[in-house]
Design an enzyme around this catalytic site. Structure first.
Site, PDB file in Angstrom:
ATOM      1  CB  ALA A  65      -0.877  -0.020   1.244  1.00 44.54           C
ATOM      2  N   GLY A 110       0.636  -5.029   0.742  1.00 43.42           N
ATOM      3  CA  GLY A 110      -0.552  -5.141  -0.124  1.00 43.42           C
ATOM      4  C   GLY A 110      -0.264  -5.848  -1.436  1.00 43.42           C
ATOM      5  CD  GLU A 113      -2.461  -7.412   2.760  1.00 40.70           C
ATOM      6  OE1 GLU A 113      -2.098  -6.266   2.422  1.00 40.70           O
ATOM      7  OE2 GLU A 113      -3.191  -7.616   3.750  1.00 40.70           O
ATOM      8  CD  GLU A 133       1.741  -5.472   5.733  1.00 37.53           C
ATOM      9  OE1 GLU A 133       2.521  -6.380   6.109  1.00 37.53           O
ATOM     10  OE2 GLU A 133       1.032  -5.568   4.720  1.00 37.53           O
TER      11      GLU A 133
HETATM   12  N1  COA Z   1       4.550   3.180  -0.750  1.00 33.94           N
HETATM   13  C1  COA Z   1       4.940   4.350  -1.268  1.00 33.94           C
HETATM   14  N2  COA Z   1       6.069   4.515  -1.965  1.00 33.94           N
HETATM   15  C2  COA Z   1       6.867   3.448  -2.128  1.00 33.94           C
HETATM   16  C3  COA Z   1       6.519   2.179  -1.608  1.00 33.94           C
HETATM   17  C4  COA Z   1       5.319   2.070  -0.887  1.00 33.94           C
HETATM   18  N3  COA Z   1       4.892   0.914  -0.374  1.00 33.94           N
HETATM   19  N4  COA Z   1       7.513   1.309  -1.935  1.00 33.94           N
HETATM   20  C5  COA Z   1       8.419   2.020  -2.627  1.00 33.94           C
HETATM   21  N5  COA Z   1       8.021   3.300  -2.766  1.00 33.94           N
HETATM   22  C6  COA Z   1       8.710   4.393  -3.445  1.00 33.94           C
HETATM   23  C7  COA Z   1       9.917   4.910  -2.659  1.00 33.94           C
HETATM   24  O1  COA Z   1       9.500   5.832  -1.661  1.00 33.94           O
HETATM   25  C8  COA Z   1      10.723   5.546  -3.744  1.00 33.94           C
HETATM   26  O2  COA Z   1      10.133   6.793  -4.094  1.00 33.94           O
HETATM   27  P1  COA Z   1      11.073   8.105  -4.352  1.00 33.94           P
HETATM   28  O3  COA Z   1      11.943   7.710  -5.513  1.00 33.94           O
HETATM   29  O4  COA Z   1      10.101   9.174  -4.656  1.00 33.94           O
HETATM   30  O5  COA Z   1      11.847   8.285  -3.091  1.00 33.94           O
HETATM   31  C9  COA Z   1      10.489   4.625  -4.936  1.00 33.94           C
HETATM   32  O6  COA Z   1       9.271   3.905  -4.662  1.00 33.94           O
HETATM   33  C10 COA Z   1      11.594   3.620  -5.135  1.00 33.94           C
HETATM   34  O7  COA Z   1      11.769   2.907  -3.928  1.00 33.94           O
HETATM   35  P2  COA Z   1      13.193   2.699  -3.219  1.00 33.94           P
HETATM   36  O8  COA Z   1      12.943   2.399  -1.779  1.00 33.94           O
HETATM   37  O9  COA Z   1      14.091   3.843  -3.531  1.00 33.94           O
HETATM   38  O10 COA Z   1      13.693   1.412  -4.010  1.00 33.94           O
HETATM   39  P3  COA Z   1      14.687   0.282  -3.488  1.00 33.94           P
HETATM   40  O11 COA Z   1      15.001  -0.551  -4.672  1.00 33.94           O
HETATM   41  O12 COA Z   1      15.819   0.876  -2.704  1.00 33.94           O
HETATM   42  O13 COA Z   1      13.822  -0.591  -2.445  1.00 33.94           O
HETATM   43  C11 COA Z   1      11.832  -1.742  -1.677  1.00 33.94           C
HETATM   44  C12 COA Z   1      12.691  -1.297  -2.876  1.00 33.94           C
HETATM   45  C13 COA Z   1      10.559  -2.338  -2.229  1.00 33.94           C
HETATM   46  C14 COA Z   1      12.588  -2.791  -0.870  1.00 33.94           C
HETATM   47  C15 COA Z   1      11.532  -0.522  -0.786  1.00 33.94           C
HETATM   48  O14 COA Z   1      10.990   0.486  -1.613  1.00 33.94           O
HETATM   49  C16 COA Z   1      10.536  -0.818   0.306  1.00 33.94           C
HETATM   50  O15 COA Z   1      10.886  -1.387   1.333  1.00 33.94           O
HETATM   51  N6  COA Z   1       9.269  -0.374   0.119  1.00 33.94           N
HETATM   52  C17 COA Z   1       8.243  -0.458   1.139  1.00 33.94           C
HETATM   53  C18 COA Z   1       7.754  -1.878   1.301  1.00 33.94           C
HETATM   54  C19 COA Z   1       6.711  -1.929   2.392  1.00 33.94           C
HETATM   55  O16 COA Z   1       6.951  -1.695   3.534  1.00 33.94           O
HETATM   56  N7  COA Z   1       5.494  -2.291   1.967  1.00 33.94           N
HETATM   57  C20 COA Z   1       4.393  -2.450   2.868  1.00 33.94           C
HETATM   58  C21 COA Z   1       3.619  -1.213   2.938  1.00 33.94           C
HETATM   59  S1  COA Z   1       2.227  -1.402   3.993  1.00 33.94           S
END
Ligand code: COA
Length: 258
Positions: A65, A110, A113, A133
Site C-alpha cells: 500500500a 498489499g 496480499e 507492515e
Molecule cells: N509506498 C509508497 N512509496 C513506495 C513504496 C510504498 N509501499 N515502496 C516504494 N516506494 C517508493 C519509494 O518511496 C521511492 O520513491 P522516491 O523515488 O520518490 O523516493 C520509490 O518507490 C523507489 O523505492 P526505493 O525504496 O528507492 O527502491 P529500493 O530498490 O531501494 O527498495 C523496496 C525497494 C521495495 C525494498 C523498498 O521500496 C521498500 O521497502 N518499500 C516499502 C515496502 C513496504 O513496507 N510495503 C508495505 C507497505 S504497507
C-alpha cells in the site's frame, strides 16, 4: 481508460499491469479504484475468459500500500481503507473466471496480499515476498493475516508477519505461496499457458471449483454441502453432456459454458 493501470486483451486473457513503476507500483487509492473497475471488466466482458495481474517494470509487482497515504489517516479512515481494499481483493478471490498473478519483482505488504487473492501465482526468480507492515507500526489490512495462514500455515505465517522477513521466489514456492517459478523472460508466457490450459476445460465447472474451494474457508458455510449442490448442478449443463460424449467418442470436447 485507467489512470494507474495498463490493460491489454490478449486472446481472451485480460492482462492488467499496475503502472506506477517509479513508486514500485504501490497501491494508492487511485490504483485500488482502478483495480476495482478492472475486476468489473473481468466479470462483465464476454470476450474475457481469464485475467493476469502483474506490475510494470522489472523491479516490482507491487511494493505494498502507498505508505505516503498512511501518515494522515484516522482510525475511521483506516477502517474505510481496509474495507475498500478487502472488497476488491475478495472479488478477485471469488471471481468465477480464473485470475493469476504474474509476480515480476517485489510483492510486499498489499502486493503480497494482492497476489494471494488471485487463484494462481507464478513468480519470476527475482521476486521477493513479504508482509513487512510491522516495520511501520501497522498490520496487513487487505486480507493478509488470513490468506497467508491459508496458504503457508499458521507457524510460518506468524513468523513472516512478525519478523517482516522477505523471502525469495523459490522459498515462496516451497512454502506453497507460489505455484511456479520462472525466469523473468518466461513469466508471462508461463502464466498465460496455465490459463490457456484451464480454458480448455468446462468454464462452469471451473467456476464451481473456485466457489467450493473458497467455501472451505468460510466459517458459516459447509463446503461439503456447497460441493454436493454444485456437483448436482453440473448435471443440468450441456457442458457435462459434451464432456462425457467427447470422452466416449475419443475427441476433444467443445465446451460452451452452458
Ligand atoms: N509506498 C509508497 N512509496 C513506495 C513504496 C510504498 N509501499 N515502496 C516504494 N516506494 C517508493 C519509494 O518511496 C521511492 O520513491 P522516491 O523515488 O520518490 O523516493 C520509490 O518507490 C523507489 O523505492 P526505493 O525504496 O528507492 O527502491 P529500493 O530498490 O531501494 O527498495 C523496496 C525497494 C521495495 C525494498 C523498498 O521500496 C521498500 O521497502 N518499500 C516499502 C515496502 C513496504 O513496507 N510495503 C508495505 C507497505 S504497507
Amino acid at each position: 481508460m485507467y489512470k494507474t493501470l495498463t490493460t491489454t486483451l490478449n486472446d481472451g486473457i485480460l492482462e492488467i499491469a499496475v503502472n506506477r513503476p517509479d513508486k514500485m507500483n504501490a497501491l494508492n487509492q487511485d490504483v485500488m479504484k482502478d483495480l476495482g473497475l478492472a475486476v468489473d471488466e473481468i466479470y462483465k466482458r464476454d470476450d474475457v475468459y481469464a485475467a493476469i495481474i502483474t506490475g510494470t517494470g522489472p523491479k516490482a509487482f507491487v511494493a505494498g500500500a502507498d505508505i505516503a497515504e498512511f501518515l494522515t489517516l484516522s482510525p475511521n479512515q483506516g477502517l474505510e481503507l481496509a474495507k475498500r481494499g478487502q472488497v476488491v481483493f475478495r472479488r478477485i478471490e471469488v471471481s468465477p473466471k480464473p485470475i493469476a498473478a504474474a509476480v515480476n519483482g517485489f510483492a510486499l505488504g498489499g502486493g503480497c496480499e494482492l497476489a494471494m487473492a488471485c487463484h494462481i501465482r507464478v513468480a519470476s526468480d527475482n521476486a521477493k515476498f513479504g508482509q513487512p507492515e510491522v516495520n511501520l507500526g501497522i498490520i496487513p489490512g487487505y486480507g493478509g493475516t488470513q490468506r497467508l495462514v491459508q496458504l503457508v500455515g499458521k507457524g510460518k505465517a506468524l513468523e513472516l508477519m512478525m519478523t517482516a522477513d522477505m523471502i525469495g521466489a523459490e522459498e515462496a514456492r516451497q512454502l506453497g505461496l507460489v505455484n511456479h517459478v520462472t525466469t523473468p523472460a518466461e513469466l508471462m508466457d508461463k502464466t498465460r499457458s496455465i490459463l490457456q490450459k484451464v480454458h480448455t476445460k468446462a468454464p462452469l465447472a471451473i467456476a464451481k471449483v473456485i466457489r467450493c474451494v473458497n467455501d472451505y474457508f468460510q466459517e458459516d458455510v459447509d463446503g461439503f454441502e456447497t460441493e454436493m449442490q454444485e456437483f448436482a448442478k453440473c448435471f443440468s449443463t450441456s457442458d457435462l453432456k459434451e464432456g462425457a460424449a467427447a470422452f466416449i467418442e475419443k475427441r476433444t470436447a467443445n465446451f460452451k459454458g452452458e
